[in-house]
Scaffold this active site. Structure first.
Site: not given
Ligand code: DGP
Length: 113
Positions: A99, A93
């Site tokens: 999420h 995470q």
């Molecule tokens: P986790 O590692 O489970 O906390 O997943 C976080 C996810 O969020 C990772 O797959 C990348 C995504 N992410 C991070 N910053 C952004 C952003 O600014 N926009 C979008 N659409 N996704 C993001």
């Protein structure tokens, strides 16, 4: 005050996203670093840091998120997919706003790394 995260900024419109679903309880958008042809994030509008912080009063919301994740996957044309919730730093995470990852469009290995 709940702490600000990238996802709270997406929710309040400060950061843009590629939205795929929205209702009064949650928002879904495409992951910025997709790990598969389909990689969608589904987040509650309520700030909950992780599944660990979910409370008794969140049970209905958690059910809604799981149900909607399936609707979204099917709307994306997926027959097979994986729903992932990373909980805590060592699980991977990185954003501390609960999420669900909806991942599909390619064969997925098990166990995950
Ligand atoms: P986790 O590692 O489970 O906390 O997943 C976080 C996810 O969020 C990772 O797959 C990348 C995504 N992410 C991070 N910053 C952004 C952003 O600014 N926009 C979008 N659409 N996704 C993001």
């Amino acid at each position: 005050m709940p702490e600000e995260t990238i996802f709270s900024k997406i929710l309040n419109g400060e950061i843009p996203c590629k939205e795929v679903y929205s209702d009064d309880l949650c928002l879904a958008f495409r992951d910025i670093e997709p790990q598969a042809p389909t990689h969608i994030l589904l987040i509650p509008r309520k700030t909950i840091r992780s599944l660990k912080e979910a409370e008794d009063q969140d049970k209905k919301l958690l059910g809604h998120l799981l149900f909607i994740s399936s609707k979204i996957a099917q709307q994306e044309g997926l027959d097979n997919w994986r729903t992932v919730i990373n909980t805590g730093k060592e699980s991977g995470q990185t954003v501390f706003h609960l999420h669900l990852h909806i991942i599909g469009g390619r064969p997925l290995l098990w166990p995950p790394g």
